[in-house]
Design a protein around this motif. Structure first.
Motif, short mmCIF file in Angstrom:
data_model
loop_
_atom_site.label_atom_id
_atom_site.label_comp_id
_atom_site.label_asym_id
_atom_site.label_seq_id
_atom_site.Cartn_x
_atom_site.Cartn_y
_atom_site.Cartn_z
N TRP A 43 0.83 -1.13 -0.08
CA TRP A 43 0.04 0.01 0.18
C TRP A 43 0.68 1.31 0.10
CZ3 TRP A 43 -4.87 -0.84 -0.78
CH2 TRP A 43 -5.67 -2.17 -0.81
N PRO A 44 1.48 1.35 -1.11
CA PRO A 44 2.46 2.64 -1.08
C PRO A 44 1.62 3.95 -1.14
CG PRO A 44 2.34 1.68 -3.31
CD PRO A 44 1.68 0.80 -2.43
N LEU A 45 2.36 5.15 -1.05
CA LEU A 45 1.98 6.33 -0.97
C LEU A 45 2.45 6.87 -2.44
CD1 LEU A 45 2.31 7.99 2.35
CD2 LEU A 45 0.09 7.26 1.18
N ILE A 64 -1.29 9.63 4.15
CA ILE A 64 -2.78 8.96 4.33
C ILE A 64 -2.64 7.65 4.35
CG2 ILE A 64 -3.95 10.98 3.36
CD1 ILE A 64 -4.13 9.28 0.72
N ASP A 65 -3.74 6.69 5.12
CA ASP A 65 -3.71 5.37 5.09
C ASP A 65 -4.51 5.00 3.90
OD1 ASP A 65 -4.01 2.88 5.61
OD2 ASP A 65 -4.87 3.02 7.71
N THR A 66 -3.88 4.64 2.77
CA THR A 66 -4.61 4.22 1.46
C THR A 66 -5.39 2.73 1.61
OG1 THR A 66 -2.42 3.22 0.87
CG2 THR A 66 -2.75 5.22 -0.02
N GLU A 67 -5.07 1.99 2.63
CA GLU A 67 -5.74 0.90 2.94
C GLU A 67 -7.18 0.95 3.75
OE1 GLU A 67 -4.67 -3.84 4.57
OE2 GLU A 67 -3.48 -1.88 5.07
N ALA A 68 -7.36 2.43 4.09
CA ALA A 68 -8.47 2.60 4.79
C ALA A 68 -9.03 4.03 4.45
CB ALA A 68 -8.37 2.77 6.23
N LEU A 69 -9.30 4.41 3.28
CA LEU A 69 -9.91 5.60 2.85
C LEU A 69 -11.35 5.82 3.38
CD1 LEU A 69 -8.46 6.18 -0.71
CD2 LEU A 69 -7.57 7.07 1.53
N VAL A 70 -11.77 7.03 3.35
CA VAL A 70 -13.20 7.29 3.78
C VAL A 70 -13.88 8.17 2.72
CG1 VAL A 70 -12.95 6.26 6.23
CG2 VAL A 70 -12.63 8.93 5.47
N ILE A 125 -5.99 5.03 -7.17
CA ILE A 125 -6.25 6.57 -7.79
C ILE A 125 -5.49 6.47 -8.86
CG2 ILE A 125 -5.52 8.91 -7.06
CD1 ILE A 125 -6.30 8.45 -4.43
N PHE A 126 -6.39 6.64 -10.01
CA PHE A 126 -5.39 6.50 -11.22
C PHE A 126 -5.24 7.80 -12.01
CE2 PHE A 126 -6.70 2.34 -11.58
CZ PHE A 126 -6.16 1.47 -12.18
N THR A 127 -4.20 7.67 -12.98
CA THR A 127 -4.16 8.81 -14.09
C THR A 127 -4.42 8.01 -15.37
OG1 THR A 127 -1.80 8.56 -14.23
CG2 THR A 127 -2.68 10.39 -12.90
N ARG A 128 -5.20 8.55 -16.29
CA ARG A 128 -5.17 8.01 -17.68
C ARG A 128 -5.58 9.04 -18.62
NH1 ARG A 128 -10.71 7.39 -19.25
NH2 ARG A 128 -12.32 7.65 -17.68
N ALA A 180 -0.86 12.33 -0.91
CA ALA A 180 -0.84 12.88 0.15
C ALA A 180 -2.17 13.51 0.82
CB ALA A 180 0.26 14.11 0.44
N GLY A 181 -2.14 13.82 2.25
CA GLY A 181 -3.52 14.58 2.87
C GLY A 181 -3.51 15.92 2.20
N GLU A 182 -4.46 16.38 2.76
CA GLU A 182 -5.03 17.88 2.33
C GLU A 182 -3.75 18.82 2.99
OE1 GLU A 182 -8.51 21.08 3.05
OE2 GLU A 182 -8.78 19.23 3.92
#
Length: 213
Positions: A51-53, A77-83, A189-192, A70-72
């Protein structure tokens, strides 16, 4: 009769000028879409369970792209537990600054040859926003494109076109929205590439994420 004849002779030229004025901007937008050729794939490699940043991918076009979360306020941030509603700052560098990208949470495709999606928030808004320069606009998805024509339709510009550096501001949407279901499916979280190169997978780079239920 002479004046009437002169006016009649001018009308075709006036019509021609109007047609040219209308067609040139359309050609500027449409021709690059129709003539775009795929640059290949991003060739991103990820190890299951990580779970990299930040991730890096060396694409078939020779560019090395880096995508970072990153956070605001710049905090990890915890990318394994987003809300839902959480704000994430997404930065990228090494991208092709001449080509626009969408930034969003999307379902990870089965193969790297497939387009990511569905995506939470869908396609970023293409409505022009009347906001001050530099104002941060948080949204479920962002659209980055340096072309002046597309910026008129709401795209954010690259921070530095030459180095392909951008900043996107995501306010995470419903993980069960837009048919994405990022509770059941694996998402990132993607770029395309944006709609001007939909079938070009070279800028498909993502950081894997998971939502809490």
């Amino acid at each position: 009769m002479t004046r009437i004849a002169a006016r009649r002779r001018r009308w075709p030229w006036i019509v021609l000028i109007v047609v040219v004025v209308l067609l040139v901007p359309i050609a500027i937008i449409v021709v690059p879409i129709l003539t775009h050729e795929s640059s290949g794939q991003s060739s991103q490699q990820l190890v299951d369970g990580e779970w990299p940043l930040s991730v890096t991918a060396e694409g078939d076009d020779g560019r090395t792209r880096t995508l970072t979360l990153a956070g605001e306020n710049g905090e990890p941030i915890d990318t394994e537990a987003l809300v839902r509603g959480e704000r994430v700052v997404v930065t990228g560098t090494g991208y092709d600054g001449t080509q626009g990208v969408y930034v969003a949470v999307c379902v990870i495709p089965e193969t790297s040859a497939d387009k990511p999606g569905p995506c939470i928030g869908g396609v970023p808004s293409q409505q022009q926003e009347n906001v001050a320069e530099g104002t941060v606009q948080w949204a479920p998805s962002n659209w980055i494109n340096a072309d002046w024509a597309w910026r008129l339709f709401g795209a954010r510009s690259y921070d530095d076109t030459a180095t392909g550096t951008f900043t996107a501001y995501l306010e995470l949407g419903d993980p069960l929205g837009e048919d994405a279901d990022c509770i059941t499916n694996e998402c990132g979280i993607f770029t395309r590439n944006d709609h001007t190169a939909l079938n070009d997978r070279v800028q498909d780079v993502y950081v894997p994420v998971r939502f809490t239920e």
